[in-house]
Motif scaffolding. Sequence first.
Motif, PDB file in Angstrom:
ATOM      1  N   VAL A  46       0.523  -0.848   0.020  1.00  0.00           N
ATOM      2  CA  VAL A  46      -0.273  -0.219  -0.160  1.00  0.00           C
ATOM      3  C   VAL A  46       0.924   1.285  -0.557  1.00  0.00           C
ATOM      4  CG1 VAL A  46      -1.997   1.122   0.675  1.00  0.00           C
ATOM      5  CG2 VAL A  46      -1.526  -0.803   1.113  1.00  0.00           C
ATOM      6  N   GLY A  47       1.028   2.334  -1.404  1.00  0.00           N
ATOM      7  CA  GLY A  47       1.663   3.327  -1.503  1.00  0.00           C
ATOM      8  C   GLY A  47       2.437   3.673  -1.751  1.00  0.00           C
ATOM      9  N   HIS A  48       2.941   2.211  -2.497  1.00  0.00           N
ATOM     10  CA  HIS A  48       4.444   2.217  -2.951  1.00  0.00           C
ATOM     11  C   HIS A  48       4.667   3.055  -3.914  1.00  0.00           C
ATOM     12  CE1 HIS A  48       3.711   0.533  -6.334  1.00  0.00           C
ATOM     13  NE2 HIS A  48       2.525  -0.619  -6.210  1.00  0.00           N
ATOM     14  N   LEU A  49       5.839   3.981  -3.704  1.00  0.00           N
ATOM     15  CA  LEU A  49       6.299   5.170  -4.457  1.00  0.00           C
ATOM     16  C   LEU A  49       7.567   4.959  -5.159  1.00  0.00           C
ATOM     17  CD1 LEU A  49       5.125   8.489  -5.531  1.00  0.00           C
ATOM     18  CD2 LEU A  49       6.240   9.158  -3.839  1.00  0.00           C
ATOM     19  N   PRO A  50       8.155   5.309  -5.709  1.00  0.00           N
ATOM     20  CA  PRO A  50       9.576   5.135  -6.374  1.00  0.00           C
ATOM     21  C   PRO A  50       9.968   6.853  -6.703  1.00  0.00           C
ATOM     22  CG  PRO A  50       8.026   5.343  -8.410  1.00  0.00           C
ATOM     23  CD  PRO A  50       7.278   5.282  -7.175  1.00  0.00           C
ATOM     24  N   ALA A  51      11.536   6.384  -6.187  1.00  0.00           N
ATOM     25  CA  ALA A  51      12.270   8.003  -6.166  1.00  0.00           C
ATOM     26  C   ALA A  51      12.177   8.742  -7.637  1.00  0.00           C
ATOM     27  CB  ALA A  51      13.415   7.662  -5.360  1.00  0.00           C
ATOM     28  N   ALA A  97       5.345  -4.155 -17.638  1.00  0.00           N
ATOM     29  CA  ALA A  97       5.550  -3.245 -17.903  1.00  0.00           C
ATOM     30  C   ALA A  97       5.307  -2.417 -19.109  1.00  0.00           C
ATOM     31  CB  ALA A  97       7.664  -3.609 -18.358  1.00  0.00           C
ATOM     32  N   TYR A  98       4.389  -2.360 -18.916  1.00  0.00           N
ATOM     33  CA  TYR A  98       3.502  -1.466 -20.066  1.00  0.00           C
ATOM     34  C   TYR A  98       3.636  -0.106 -19.647  1.00  0.00           C
ATOM     35  CZ  TYR A  98       0.325   0.503 -22.759  1.00  0.00           C
ATOM     36  OH  TYR A  98      -0.805   0.977 -24.086  1.00  0.00           O
ATOM     37  N   THR A  99       3.735   0.659 -18.314  1.00  0.00           N
ATOM     38  CA  THR A  99       3.557   2.042 -17.722  1.00  0.00           C
ATOM     39  C   THR A  99       4.036   2.323 -17.700  1.00  0.00           C
ATOM     40  OG1 THR A  99       2.301   4.005 -18.084  1.00  0.00           O
ATOM     41  CG2 THR A  99       1.236   2.041 -16.868  1.00  0.00           C
ATOM     42  N   GLY A 100       5.043   3.445 -16.849  1.00  0.00           N
ATOM     43  CA  GLY A 100       5.511   3.827 -15.874  1.00  0.00           C
ATOM     44  C   GLY A 100       5.150   3.881 -14.866  1.00  0.00           C
ATOM     45  N   GLN A 101       5.690   3.876 -14.015  1.00  0.00           N
ATOM     46  CA  GLN A 101       4.491   4.708 -12.582  1.00  0.00           C
ATOM     47  C   GLN A 101       6.014   5.977 -12.010  1.00  0.00           C
ATOM     48  OE1 GLN A 101       4.767   2.954  -8.661  1.00  0.00           O
ATOM     49  NE2 GLN A 101       4.177   4.475  -7.684  1.00  0.00           N
ATOM     50  N   GLY A 102       5.099   7.278 -11.922  1.00  0.00           N
ATOM     51  CA  GLY A 102       5.975   8.323 -11.514  1.00  0.00           C
ATOM     52  C   GLY A 102       5.962   9.032 -10.323  1.00  0.00           C
ATOM     53  N   ASN A 103       6.301   9.003  -9.808  1.00  0.00           N
ATOM     54  CA  ASN A 103       6.907   9.657  -8.670  1.00  0.00           C
ATOM     55  C   ASN A 103       6.876  11.040  -7.692  1.00  0.00           C
ATOM     56  OD1 ASN A 103       8.906  11.614 -10.022  1.00  0.00           O
ATOM     57  ND2 ASN A 103      10.380  11.107  -8.956  1.00  0.00           N
ATOM     58  N   ALA A 104       5.782  11.764  -7.952  1.00  0.00           N
ATOM     59  CA  ALA A 104       4.912  13.123  -7.408  1.00  0.00           C
ATOM     60  C   ALA A 104       4.484  12.220  -6.134  1.00  0.00           C
ATOM     61  CB  ALA A 104       4.303  13.733  -8.476  1.00  0.00           C
ATOM     62  N   THR A 105       4.263  12.869  -5.513  1.00  0.00           N
ATOM     63  CA  THR A 105       3.021  12.681  -3.966  1.00  0.00           C
ATOM     64  C   THR A 105       2.095  11.938  -3.997  1.00  0.00           C
ATOM     65  OG1 THR A 105       3.666  14.982  -3.358  1.00  0.00           O
ATOM     66  CG2 THR A 105       2.280  14.053  -1.836  1.00  0.00           C
ATOM     67  N   ASP A 106       1.201  12.280  -5.114  1.00  0.00           N
ATOM     68  CA  ASP A 106      -0.212  11.319  -5.603  1.00  0.00           C
ATOM     69  C   ASP A 106      -0.280  10.471  -6.370  1.00  0.00           C
ATOM     70  OD1 ASP A 106      -1.120  13.608  -4.133  1.00  0.00           O
ATOM     71  OD2 ASP A 106      -1.941  14.963  -5.192  1.00  0.00           O
TER      72      ASP A 106
END
Length: 180
Positions: A46-51, A97-106
Motif C-alpha cells: 500500500v502506498g508504494h512510491l518510487p524515487a 512493463a507497459y507503463t511506468g509509475q510516477g514519483n510525484a506525491t499523489d
Amino acid sequence: GSAWASSAAAAGGAWEFVSKTTITTSTATVEFTGLVANKDYMLSIVGHLPATDNVWRFCRLGVTGPSWRTSNYLTKTENMIGTSNSNDEQIYNMFDAYTGQGNATDENGVTTVTLYDPANASTDTYYSYNYGVANSSNATTVGLGFGHYTTSEAHTAIQFKYSSGNIVEGVFRLYSRTII
C-alpha cells in the motif's frame, strides 16, 4: 437452546499475518525470505512510491541465498490506462512493463501479489496479481495478471523493486495460508 451452533475454525486455509516492512527512508528493495512449502503467500503493498519518475515495478522470486530469478517467468498482464486497454507479456519478472509509475506525491500505488506454494520444489510457482498506480503524467493505470515460473524449484523468497532508483514510501505486508 440456541439456533446457532458454535464451532472452531477449520485448521488452515485462512490468511495469517507473517511480517511487515514500512518504508520511510529510501531503499533499493523490499525482500521477504523464509517461505516454506505447503503454504500460499500474499504480498500486500500500500502506498508504494518510487524515487525516480516513470519506472516499472519488478517482483521476483528467489532461491536459497537468496539468488533472484531474472528469467523464465511466463507472465500475462491486462492493463487499462484511461480508456485504452493493452496486454503485455514478460519473462524477466512477475509484473508488466507497459507503463511506468510516477514519483510525484499523489502517484503512490497499491499492489497485491498471490504466490501459490512457491517453496514446493516439485512444481512450478504460479502467481496472480493486481495493481493500481499513477504514471508520470498522473494518469491512473490499473492492471491484473497471472503467470508462473517455468522451472520447478523451491522459491523461498520474494523481492519488490523498481526498474531503477529506490522505493521512498510504502507499507509491505506478507501473509501466508496453509494449503488444505
